[in-house]
Enzyme design. Structure first.
Site, PDB file in Angstrom:
ATOM      1  N   ALA A 134      59.423  28.388  54.189  1.00  0.00           N
ATOM      2  CA  ALA A 134      59.564  27.368  53.150  1.00  0.00           C
ATOM      3  C   ALA A 134      58.740  27.710  51.910  1.00  0.00           C
ATOM      4  CB  ALA A 134      59.160  25.996  53.694  1.00  0.00           C
ATOM      5  N   ARG A 178      60.357  24.317  72.850  1.00  0.00           N
ATOM      6  CA  ARG A 178      59.410  23.416  72.232  1.00  0.00           C
ATOM      7  C   ARG A 178      59.235  22.177  73.079  1.00  0.00           C
ATOM      8  NH1 ARG A 178      59.754  19.223  67.843  1.00  0.00           N
ATOM      9  NH2 ARG A 178      57.589  19.053  67.172  1.00  0.00           N
ATOM     10  N   ASP A 215      66.198  28.435  52.145  1.00  0.00           N
ATOM     11  CA  ASP A 215      66.855  29.113  53.269  1.00  0.00           C
ATOM     12  C   ASP A 215      68.289  29.522  52.939  1.00  0.00           C
ATOM     13  OD1 ASP A 215      64.534  28.741  54.673  1.00  0.00           O
ATOM     14  OD2 ASP A 215      65.463  27.765  56.398  1.00  0.00           O
ATOM     15  N   GLU A 271      73.533  15.285  49.281  1.00  0.00           N
ATOM     16  CA  GLU A 271      73.142  15.596  50.660  1.00  0.00           C
ATOM     17  C   GLU A 271      74.266  15.215  51.618  1.00  0.00           C
ATOM     18  OE1 GLU A 271      70.664  17.044  52.633  1.00  0.00           O
ATOM     19  OE2 GLU A 271      71.923  16.325  54.271  1.00  0.00           O
ATOM     20  N   ARG A 318      57.394  18.316  59.187  1.00  0.00           N
ATOM     21  CA  ARG A 318      58.403  18.457  58.145  1.00  0.00           C
ATOM     22  C   ARG A 318      59.016  17.114  57.732  1.00  0.00           C
ATOM     23  NH1 ARG A 318      63.746  18.567  57.649  1.00  0.00           N
ATOM     24  NH2 ARG A 318      64.786  20.156  56.416  1.00  0.00           N
TER      25      ARG A 318
HETATM   26  C1  LIG Z   1      60.344  26.754  64.318  1.00  0.00           C
HETATM   27  C2  LIG Z   1      60.182  26.880  62.826  1.00  0.00           C
HETATM   28  C3  LIG Z   1      58.912  26.834  62.275  1.00  0.00           C
HETATM   29  C4  LIG Z   1      58.731  26.982  60.885  1.00  0.00           C
HETATM   30  N1  LIG Z   1      57.474  26.950  60.375  1.00  0.00           N
HETATM   31  C5  LIG Z   1      57.283  27.123  59.045  1.00  0.00           C
HETATM   32  C6  LIG Z   1      55.972  27.098  58.479  1.00  0.00           C
HETATM   33  O1  LIG Z   1      54.966  26.915  59.173  1.00  0.00           O
HETATM   34  N2  LIG Z   1      55.839  27.287  57.133  1.00  0.00           N
HETATM   35  C7  LIG Z   1      56.908  27.494  56.327  1.00  0.00           C
HETATM   36  O2  LIG Z   1      56.719  27.678  55.121  1.00  0.00           O
HETATM   37  N3  LIG Z   1      58.171  27.508  56.832  1.00  0.00           N
HETATM   38  C8  LIG Z   1      58.372  27.330  58.161  1.00  0.00           C
HETATM   39  N4  LIG Z   1      59.646  27.345  58.669  1.00  0.00           N
HETATM   40  C9  LIG Z   1      60.780  27.517  57.756  1.00  0.00           C
HETATM   41  C10 LIG Z   1      61.159  26.207  57.105  1.00  0.00           C
HETATM   42  O3  LIG Z   1      61.375  25.218  58.082  1.00  0.00           O
HETATM   43  C11 LIG Z   1      62.417  26.402  56.258  1.00  0.00           C
HETATM   44  O4  LIG Z   1      62.229  27.506  55.419  1.00  0.00           O
HETATM   45  C12 LIG Z   1      62.695  25.180  55.393  1.00  0.00           C
HETATM   46  O5  LIG Z   1      62.855  24.020  56.164  1.00  0.00           O
HETATM   47  C13 LIG Z   1      63.943  25.427  54.561  1.00  0.00           C
HETATM   48  O6  LIG Z   1      64.183  24.336  53.728  1.00  0.00           O
HETATM   49  P1  LIG Z   1      65.537  24.204  52.939  1.00  0.00           P
HETATM   50  O7  LIG Z   1      65.370  22.962  52.141  1.00  0.00           O
HETATM   51  O8  LIG Z   1      65.853  25.479  52.254  1.00  0.00           O
HETATM   52  O9  LIG Z   1      66.659  24.043  54.041  1.00  0.00           O
HETATM   53  P2  LIG Z   1      66.887  22.843  55.085  1.00  0.00           P
HETATM   54  O10 LIG Z   1      65.610  22.227  55.446  1.00  0.00           O
HETATM   55  O11 LIG Z   1      67.718  23.417  56.167  1.00  0.00           O
HETATM   56  O12 LIG Z   1      67.711  21.754  54.292  1.00  0.00           O
HETATM   57  C14 LIG Z   1      69.067  21.927  53.957  1.00  0.00           C
HETATM   58  C15 LIG Z   1      69.663  20.567  53.609  1.00  0.00           C
HETATM   59  O13 LIG Z   1      70.974  20.770  53.082  1.00  0.00           O
HETATM   60  C16 LIG Z   1      71.882  19.859  53.698  1.00  0.00           C
HETATM   61  N5  LIG Z   1      73.218  20.464  53.672  1.00  0.00           N
HETATM   62  C17 LIG Z   1      73.707  21.460  54.459  1.00  0.00           C
HETATM   63  N6  LIG Z   1      74.967  21.759  54.127  1.00  0.00           N
HETATM   64  C18 LIG Z   1      75.318  20.937  53.098  1.00  0.00           C
HETATM   65  C19 LIG Z   1      76.506  20.774  52.313  1.00  0.00           C
HETATM   66  N7  LIG Z   1      77.609  21.532  52.518  1.00  0.00           N
HETATM   67  N8  LIG Z   1      76.513  19.824  51.344  1.00  0.00           N
HETATM   68  C20 LIG Z   1      75.403  19.068  51.113  1.00  0.00           C
HETATM   69  N9  LIG Z   1      74.252  19.188  51.828  1.00  0.00           N
HETATM   70  C21 LIG Z   1      74.208  20.111  52.801  1.00  0.00           C
HETATM   71  C22 LIG Z   1      71.317  19.674  55.095  1.00  0.00           C
HETATM   72  O14 LIG Z   1      71.791  18.483  55.696  1.00  0.00           O
HETATM   73  C23 LIG Z   1      69.817  19.653  54.817  1.00  0.00           C
HETATM   74  O15 LIG Z   1      69.334  18.375  54.492  1.00  0.00           O
HETATM   75  C24 LIG Z   1      59.855  27.182  60.047  1.00  0.00           C
HETATM   76  C25 LIG Z   1      61.146  27.214  60.607  1.00  0.00           C
HETATM   77  C26 LIG Z   1      61.306  27.083  61.975  1.00  0.00           C
HETATM   78  C27 LIG Z   1      62.708  27.137  62.551  1.00  0.00           C
END
Ligand SMILES: Cc1cc2nc3c(=O)[nH]c(=O)nc-3n(C[C@H](O)[C@H](O)[C@H](O)COP(=O)(O)OP(=O)(O)OC[C@H]3O[C@@H](n4cnc5c(N)ncnc54)[C@H](O)[C@@H]3O)c2cc1C
Ligand SMILES: *[C@@H]1O[C@H](CO)[C@@H](O)[C@H](O)[C@H]1NC(C)=O
Ligand SMILES: *[C@@H]1O[C@H](CO)[C@@H](O)[C@H](O)[C@H]1NC(C)=O
Length: 440
Positions: free
Chosen positions: A330, A201, A317, A40, A121
């Site tokens: 998510a 927000r 994502d 991370e 979250r």
């Molecule tokens: C306003 C809003 C409301 C939402 N509501 C919902 C909902 O109700 N239900 C739902 O299912 N989804 C919802 N989502 C979508 C959801 O928040 C995302 O799909 C989810 O958080 C994605 O998770 P992730 O782990 O893929 O990415 P992230 O949560 O973005 O995590 C990525 C991680 O990787 C790390 N990282 C980045 N680059 C590097 C690197 N080069 N090396 C090492 N680490 C790195 C970051 O620091 C972070 O910790 C919502 C999104 C938004 C914006």
């Protein structure tokens, strides 16, 4: 055979990113018996206060991945109190009475059928992380590049340290570095684009929300629709605070794709909603003068054509960042995680039975994952964008007609909820076995 340092009964897997999807993937892989390290970039779990909810399908995937994922959600999640999810007209009501009463109800859907569990979250992420053994997550490790070598994949980090793994699952979010490396910096899919929606927000005391919306609406989650904007309110912190999201359509380009949030004056919202009904105007009046504005980016304009290459893949994502209008971004990542754990298991057992190399087996598994997940996850990204327009009366087939809007939302939501997880896994297994037979 290529280098088998271990006894061959498990894989050494690197997960990049300790967000929701990285942590869920790691918990699933650990339960399947693999060795896992999560790298991370940040120094601690990344705090985004946003609320999120999970569909029944996502919860089934969590259970199959590792029951502790679902148990954590049950500890921190809250079900809606009202048996229905209600959609209101925020624009037309002229009196406060009409705005706060059933008169302004456009339509409703059974909340049980929607089957969402909501949570914050950051709270959920920390609760799940308690189940990770010490040392699994390495903080302060920002992925810079990677290269495939005979023994596996070598990861290079910003502080010049390196690590090696049999497979890499990159869950590094919407601005994924791994996506740029995997697809190439010149691929349009390597960067997300502006959806022309912005979100404002704020968190306000529930008393303020009650004053504007009335007791019934303020104590439940509720969605308001109208021209070129929509609003979502829901109680948080045991019904003491109200989480306010106001979404506005914004035809202008977003000034800086590297800075997607900024603090701004509430007057932007006040003027955009000056012709809305009294309830929404009153709620905006009760928001703080300085609000948090969030540009919504996604991958709908330039979807990735693959989620895997060699022994590296993208999930969550990083693979298919979506706008939030289905509330299911998510959930797609949770489905990804389950498919990944399952194909890696198939590949490993097949490589044990034959003299197939680990590299080939892992490559076939990740390709199978990519094939099985592309269509559904990209449908979500596309449909989510359209949902934003449906809510804002900008989608021509439904306009501002509540019956048409209800039918459209229901049929799209069905695609999300009525999904056969078992069949997805069977397809993934077949795809993986097919590739291994072809290859070997
Ligand atoms: C306003 C809003 C409301 C939402 N509501 C919902 C909902 O109700 N239900 C739902 O299912 N989804 C919802 N989502 C979508 C959801 O928040 C995302 O799909 C989810 O958080 C994605 O998770 P992730 O782990 O893929 O990415 P992230 O949560 O973005 O995590 C990525 C991680 O990787 C790390 N990282 C980045 N680059 C590097 C690197 N080069 N090396 C090492 N680490 C790195 C970051 O620091 C972070 O910790 C919502 C999104 C938004 C914006
Ligand atoms: C990493 O190595 C490069 C090239 O050798 C050097 O310029 C840079 O300062 C190093 N960075 C760190 C954090 O050690
Ligand atoms: C890079 O950072 C990690 C995590 O803080 C640390 O364990 C490692 O020793 C660092 N490597 C170098 C070469 O500085």
């Amino acid at each position: 055979m290529d280098g088998d340092a271990t006894d061959g009964s498990s894989l050494d897997i690197a997960v990049v990113g300790a967000g929701i999807i990285g942590v869920i993937t790691a918990l699933g892989l650990l339960r399947a018996g693999h060795k896992v390290t999560v790298y991370e970039k940040a120094d601690d779990y990344f705090e985004v206060g946003a609320a999120m909810s999970f569909t029944g399908v996502a919860r089934e995937c969590m259970e199959r991945l590792n029951p502790c994922i679902l148990e954590a959600l049950q500890r921190v999640g809250e079900a809606n109190r009202h048996p229905m999810n209600r959609y209101w007209d925020g624009f037309n009501p002229v009196s406060m009475d009409a705005a706060q009463s059933e008169e302004s109800l456009l339509f409703e859907q059974s909340a049980r059928e929607l089957d969402y569990t909501g949570c914050l979250r950051s709270v959920y992420l920390r609760e799940m992380a308690k189940s990770l053994p010490d040392g699994v997550v390495k903080f302060g490790m920002s992925l810079e590049s990677y290269s495939e070598v005979a023994e596996g994949v070598e990861l290079q980090f910003a502080n010049n340290s390196t690590a090696q793994a049999d497979a890499v699952i990159a869950c590094d979010g919407i601005h994924s570095k791994a996506r740029r490396l995997l697809l190439g910096d010149d691929s349009p899919a390597s960067r997300p684009s502006f959806t022309h929606k912005v979100a404002y927000r704020a968190i306000i005391p529930i008393a303020d929300s009650i004053a504007a919306l009335g007791h019934d609406k303020a104590n439940n989650q509720c969605a308001h629709m109208g021209p070129n904007a929509h609003a979502l309110f829901f109680p948080v912190a045991q019904w003491t605070l109200s989480n306010v999201f106001i979404f506005l359509h914004d035809p202008k380009p977003w000034p800086d794709p590297h800075k997607m949030t900024l603090e701004t004056k509430k007057s932007e919202v006040t003027s955009a909603l000056s012709e809305w009904g009294p309830s929404i105007r009153e709620l905006v009046r009760r928001m703080p003068e300085q609000v948090f504005k969030w540009a919504i980016f996604d991958m709908a304009d330039h979807p990735a054509d693959r989620y895997a290459r060699g022994r590296v893949c993208l999930a969550g994502d990083a693979a298919h960042a979506s706008s939030p209008f289905h509330g299911a971004g998510a959930c797609m990542g949770v489905e990804d995680a389950l498919v990944l754990v399952s194909v890696l298991e198939v590949a490993l057992s097949m490589s044990k039975l034959s003299d197939l190399g680990k590299a080939e087996a892992v490559g076939a598994a990740l390709q199978a994952y990519s094939t099985v997940r592309l269509e559904r996850s990209q449908w979500l990204v596309q449909s989510s964008r359209e949902m934003g327009d449906i809510y804002e009366w900008r989608y021509p087939p439904t306009g501002s007609d509540p019956a048409k809007i209800k039918a459209e939302i229901e049929s799209r939501s069905r695609n999300l909820w009525d999904f056969d997880v078992g069949r997805m896994l069977a397809e993934a297994k077949m795809e993986c076995e097919g590739r291994l037979k072809l290859g070997g």
